[in-house]
Design a protein around this motif. Structure first.
Motif, mmCIF file in Angstrom:
data_model
loop_
_atom_site.group_PDB
_atom_site.id
_atom_site.type_symbol
_atom_site.label_atom_id
_atom_site.label_comp_id
_atom_site.label_asym_id
_atom_site.label_seq_id
_atom_site.Cartn_x
_atom_site.Cartn_y
_atom_site.Cartn_z
ATOM 1 N N SER A 18 0.770 -1.167 -0.037
ATOM 2 C CA SER A 18 0.006 0.087 -0.055
ATOM 3 C C SER A 18 0.656 1.208 -0.048
ATOM 4 O O SER A 18 1.795 1.475 0.930
ATOM 5 C CB SER A 18 -0.849 0.014 1.303
ATOM 6 N N GLN A 68 -9.509 1.233 5.235
ATOM 7 C CA GLN A 68 -8.161 1.429 4.558
ATOM 8 C C GLN A 68 -7.150 1.521 5.616
ATOM 9 O O GLN A 68 -7.136 1.442 6.750
ATOM 10 C CB GLN A 68 -8.364 2.780 3.899
ATOM 11 N N VAL A 69 -6.027 1.323 5.067
ATOM 12 C CA VAL A 69 -4.637 1.148 5.749
ATOM 13 C C VAL A 69 -3.887 2.576 5.085
ATOM 14 O O VAL A 69 -4.299 2.856 3.946
ATOM 15 C CB VAL A 69 -3.673 0.122 5.412
ATOM 16 N N ASP A 83 -5.604 8.284 8.358
ATOM 17 C CA ASP A 83 -5.031 8.923 7.134
ATOM 18 C C ASP A 83 -3.696 9.203 7.191
ATOM 19 O O ASP A 83 -3.343 9.683 7.920
ATOM 20 C CB ASP A 83 -5.795 10.348 6.976
ATOM 21 N N SER A 84 -3.098 8.901 6.171
ATOM 22 C CA SER A 84 -1.621 8.845 6.051
ATOM 23 C C SER A 84 -1.048 10.415 6.313
ATOM 24 O O SER A 84 0.071 10.448 7.174
ATOM 25 C CB SER A 84 -0.953 8.409 4.948
ATOM 26 N N HIS A 118 -5.199 11.420 -5.146
ATOM 27 C CA HIS A 118 -4.965 9.986 -5.079
ATOM 28 C C HIS A 118 -4.279 9.346 -5.947
ATOM 29 O O HIS A 118 -4.915 9.354 -7.014
ATOM 30 C CB HIS A 118 -6.408 9.221 -4.739
ATOM 31 N N ARG A 157 -18.823 1.159 4.955
ATOM 32 C CA ARG A 157 -17.546 0.874 3.862
ATOM 33 C C ARG A 157 -18.246 1.116 2.453
ATOM 34 O O ARG A 157 -17.465 1.461 1.563
ATOM 35 C CB ARG A 157 -17.000 -0.194 4.633
ATOM 36 N N TYR A 165 -14.652 5.381 -5.134
ATOM 37 C CA TYR A 165 -13.952 4.694 -6.328
ATOM 38 C C TYR A 165 -14.751 4.773 -7.298
ATOM 39 O O TYR A 165 -14.460 4.566 -8.540
ATOM 40 C CB TYR A 165 -13.737 3.294 -5.917
#
Ligand SMILES: N[C@@H](CCC(=O)N[C@@H](CS)C(=O)NCC(=O)O)C(=O)O
Length: 271
Positions: A18, A68-69, A83-84, A118, A157, A165
């Motif tokens: 990821s 999500q990761v 969130d990153s 993204h 989800r 998406y």
């Protein structure tokens, strides 16, 4: 260091293929190399996307309802960071050496560009581009034996999936993402031109949080053969980082995309 800080342990919910997970993992490695005293104690925990562990009841209800990761959990956090960019900001609060004052504005500006799109729109295969990404949460909702909690979590989800998406792969949105990616690369190229002087990291002999995010993205774009979006200077810089000990520690020399020669993700050791 205070006693309270010593008792703080964190878990990074992580998948090695990821992109946004890798940005954080590399940031953790760079932060520890810069200053092991301020580096938070983070346990890396596999969330195997190939086995849909991100859609399990536990993950959706206790870690990240978007499934999500990466995500970061800890007793020290009021709620998980899902969130990153939030995880990255948290890391920079723990380790300000990752954002030197002198370069703060430049780092912020290039990070804004990196997070203005993204990357998935640039990195999926032809089949997915044609048919979109299947909504597995919606499919799992067909199962009869779900608990009420799991059903509710999968419904949420599934809505997120559609929002996130459904329009990602139209020619117009891919074109928009490509333009934004070029904007990011241009600004990174200008920073390298001004500051790098042939050294390993963007701003010289010490890495910053920007190195972690930028090189992970460049690695992914290279793995999906989108070098057309990169400049020669940006590729040259990334090549140096990919040969570094730090990059090897974060990736164990693996590509950013899974392929069969790597075996099952569940068996990767080290992770
Ligand atoms: N905005 C999020 C994006 C995270 C993201 O897109 N994660 C992907 C992997 S890179 C994921 O978990 N995909 C699995 C899915 O959505 O089912 C962040 O920056 O953390």
């Amino acid at each position: 260091m205070t006693m309270a800080a010593e008792s703080d342990f964190y878990t990074l919910h992580y998948f090695p293929f990821s992109l946004y997970s890798l940005m954080i993992r590399f940031g953790l490695v760079l932060g520890r190399r810069l200053n092991s005293d301020t580096a938070p104690k983070v346990h890396i925990k596999l969330v195997n996307l190939h086995r849909e562990e991100n859609l399990s009841e536990e993950y959706l209800t206790l870690v990240n309802s978007r499934g999500q990761v990466p995500a970061l959990t800890s007793r020290a956090l009021a709620t998980p960071l899902t969130d990153s960019r939030d995880i990255s900001e948290w890391l920079c609060e723990q380790q300000p050496e990752l954002v030197p004052d002198h370069y703060r504005a430049t780092i912020q500006s290039i990070m804004d560009k990196l997070y203005s799109f993204h990357a998935m729109a640039l990195t999926i295969g032809r089949e997915e581009k044609k048919h979109g990404i299947p909504n597995r949460a919606a499919e799992l909702l067909e199962q009869k034996d779900l608990t009420e909690h799991h059903r509710r979590a999968l419904e949420l989800r599934s809505v997120f999936h559609e929002l996130c998406y459904s329009n990602m792969f139209t020619p117009a949105s891919i074109g928009e993402v490509e333009a934004k990616a070029r904007g990011f690369v241009e600004e990174l190229d200008a920073a390298l031109k001004e500051h790098n002087e042939g050294q390993l990291w963007i701003f010289g002999d010490k890495p910053t949080i920007l190195d972690a995010h930028a090189t992970a993205l460049i690695a992914r774009l290279t793995d999906v053969r989108r070098q057309d979006l990169l400049t020669a200077r940006v590729q040259e810089y990334a090549k140096g980082v990919f040969a570094s000990e730090e990059w090897k520690e974060a990736t164990h020399g693996r590509t950013t995309l899974w392929n069969v020669s790597l075996g099952h993700v569940a068996d990767l050791n080290p992770l």
